[in-house]
Write an enzyme that holds these catalytic residues in place. Structure first.
Site, mmCIF file in Angstrom:
data_model
loop_
_atom_site.group_PDB
_atom_site.id
_atom_site.type_symbol
_atom_site.label_atom_id
_atom_site.label_comp_id
_atom_site.label_asym_id
_atom_site.label_seq_id
_atom_site.Cartn_x
_atom_site.Cartn_y
_atom_site.Cartn_z
ATOM 1 N N HIS A 62 23.712 102.514 40.675
ATOM 2 C CA HIS A 62 24.462 101.252 40.578
ATOM 3 C C HIS A 62 25.466 101.316 39.431
ATOM 4 O O HIS A 62 25.147 100.944 38.288
ATOM 5 C CB HIS A 62 23.484 100.088 40.374
ATOM 6 N N LEU A 65 32.754 102.101 38.629
ATOM 7 C CA LEU A 65 33.647 102.957 37.846
ATOM 8 C C LEU A 65 35.096 102.477 37.891
ATOM 9 O O LEU A 65 35.973 103.115 37.316
ATOM 10 C CB LEU A 65 33.504 104.420 38.260
ATOM 11 N N HIS A 181 23.975 91.937 46.476
ATOM 12 C CA HIS A 181 24.014 91.115 45.251
ATOM 13 C C HIS A 181 23.568 89.724 45.685
ATOM 14 O O HIS A 181 24.276 89.046 46.421
ATOM 15 C CB HIS A 181 25.427 91.077 44.658
ATOM 16 N N HIS A 235 19.443 94.425 41.340
ATOM 17 C CA HIS A 235 19.208 93.702 40.081
ATOM 18 C C HIS A 235 18.409 92.396 40.230
ATOM 19 O O HIS A 235 18.900 91.319 39.903
ATOM 20 C CB HIS A 235 20.502 93.452 39.315
ATOM 21 N N ASP A 306 24.010 99.181 36.366
ATOM 22 C CA ASP A 306 25.057 98.211 36.708
ATOM 23 C C ASP A 306 26.216 98.324 35.724
ATOM 24 O O ASP A 306 26.772 97.321 35.285
ATOM 25 C CB ASP A 306 24.512 96.780 36.764
ATOM 26 N N GLY A 325 29.768 91.426 33.015
ATOM 27 C CA GLY A 325 29.566 92.846 33.291
ATOM 28 C C GLY A 325 29.503 93.613 31.992
ATOM 29 O O GLY A 325 30.237 93.318 31.057
HETATM 30 ZN ZN LIG Z 1 26.869 95.618 40.039
#
Ligand SMILES: [Zn+2]
Length: 441
Positions: A62, A65, A181, A235, A306, A325
């Site tokens: 996860h 990039l 998600h 997650h 993540d 994030g």
């Molecule tokens: Zn993610």
């Protein structure tokens, strides 16, 4: 007659599927040829792993990039370099880039690009949208694709399928496990007006509360049950979801993030402010404890970082303008090793979560365990090495980590991918030679 190998790793404590065994591993043509080579066998290269543990190559399933996107934040070359410095041999990259990876053309471009610039092996997610649902069944069968990813609640980027009608259609288009998600978009939007700019950063977890995540997961599980489509809930962040998902183990696998195991509210918001803001949010101690309990009970399948970088100046904005994030691909392995040393899980369980788990969930071919015939991917770790996480060590262009200053015991000292030593003692070796991971369909 002694055998000759490309590489022999000698004297390491090798974490095999059946236990930890001190043995030597012989590599030929990028594959594990022999577990238990003879002392007079020879090799082009030999690594003395005395005092080290030899793990199967660790996988972060996860990461974001951000490529294509803003090169000042992250790219595939820099993010995969961060991965090998951090002891990872493969990463699975999310599709919410700019533009997003949602059709055959963009996927073809990314597949070619990855194999020319990546330092580690990569799996690619394809994004599900309301408009590409009919194509998902073919896109998910493309070489190198680990899964379709669907954002059922909004996060970074414009990918989203929030309503049951479209979610069900997406589940009926194709058959491989879909990665979700899970946050309920309607509840997120409905509660947003309760908050204002400049509210405390901790309001992130009040807005995106437990019920947002739990309601999202209940809706997804109802649809998974109705359609029979396997799901991977990314997650998972609430005690309620861990309890609930126990009844869906026939359909659903789940991921926990290293952040949700390591950081806790209110500390993370007080100390890190915007650098503690992520989706789903970091919550209170009861949820962190529930995540560890779920790991201990075998209810968690994979661990991810993540890794989702944003520019430093944007993270300094007041909430909720600061984007959600956190960076994490480079720090995932050290932090998990530190958790092992602290007795929170065994090294074998960590390997299960970071090698066998991703291999099982995504149907990886030839990776995830030390066995003859498998790819010669290894992470060599020194369980006694003590080191502080420094921001200067981070190679992602955004240049920050929410774990700066953390004292770690246990550190990756070498990364080997298909028999090539790509990192040793903090030094990146050779040229980028990452390949697409192979998945059974
Ligand atoms: Zn993610």
């Amino acid at each position: 007659m002694p055998a000759h190998y490309d590489l022999i790793i000698r004297n390491g404590a090798c974490v095999l599927p059946w236990g930890t065994v001190e043995t030597d591993i012989g590599v030929r043509n990028g594959h594990i040829h022999t577990v238990g080579t003879a002392s007079d066998d020879t090799a082009e290269k030999t690594i003395d792993a005395t005092g080290l543990h030899v793990l199967p190559g660790l996988i972060d399933p996860h990461v974001h990039l951000r490529d294509p996107g803003d090169k000042a934040i992250e790219t595939i070359p820099t993010g995969t370099k961060a991965a090998i410095l951090g002891g990872l041999t493969a990463v699975f990259d999310m599709p919410n880039t700019s533009p997003s990876i949602t059709d055959a053309e963009k996927l073809a471009w990314k597949r070619g690009y990855v194999e020319s610039v990546a330092w580690c092996d990569m799996g690619l997610y394809v994004g599900g949208t309301k408009t590409n649902i009919p194509a998902l069944k073919d896109l998910e069968l493309t070489d190198g694709v680990c899964a379709v990813k669907i954002f059922a609640g909004s996060s970074t980027g414009d990918l989203m399928i929030e309503d049951d009608e479209h979610l069900e259609k997406a589940m009926r288009s194709g058959r491989r496990r879909i990665a979700f998600h899970s946050e309920d978009e309607y509840r997120l939007q409905e509660r947003k007006p309760q908050f204002k700019s400049g509210d405390p950063y901790s309001h992130h977890m009040v807005w995106r509360d437990e019920e947002c995540a739990f309601l999202g997961t209940r809706r997804l599980m109802a649809l998974a049950r109705k359609t029979g489509r396997p799901a991977h809930i990314l997650h998972v962040s609430t005690a309620q979801e861990f309890e609930y998902l126990k009844d869906y183990r026939d359909l659903a696998t789940c991921e926990v993030l290293v952040n949700h195991l390591t950081q806790v509210a209110p500390d993370c918001y007080e100390r890190l402010e915007g650098f503690g803001v992520m989706n789903p949010p970091i919550r209170g101690e009861e949820h962190r404890a529930a995540a560890w309990k779920a790991i201990a009970e075998g209810a968690v399948d994979t661990i991810g970082s993540d890794h989702a970088p944003h520019p430093r100046d944007k993270k300094l904005l007041p909430w909720p303008e600061c984007p959600a994030g956190l960076t994490g691909v480079q720090t995932l392995v050290p932090i998990m090793l530190d958790h092992v040393n602290a007795g929170r899980l065994t090294l074998a369980r960590m390997v299960d979560l970071m090698c066998a788990g991703p291999a099982r969930v995504y149907n990886v071919i030839g990776k995830g365990r030390i066995s003859t015939g498998y790819d010669a991917d290894f992470t060599l770790v020194d369980m006694k090495r003590q080191r502080r996480i420094e921001e200067s060590w981070i190679v992602s262009p955004c240049g920050w980590t929410p774990f700066a200053g953390m004292e770690i015991t246990g550190w990756p000292v070498a990364t080997i991918i298909r028999g090539n030593i790509v990192m040793r003692d903090d030094e990146v070796l050779g040229e980028p030679a990452g390949k697409l991971v192979k998945f059974a369909q």
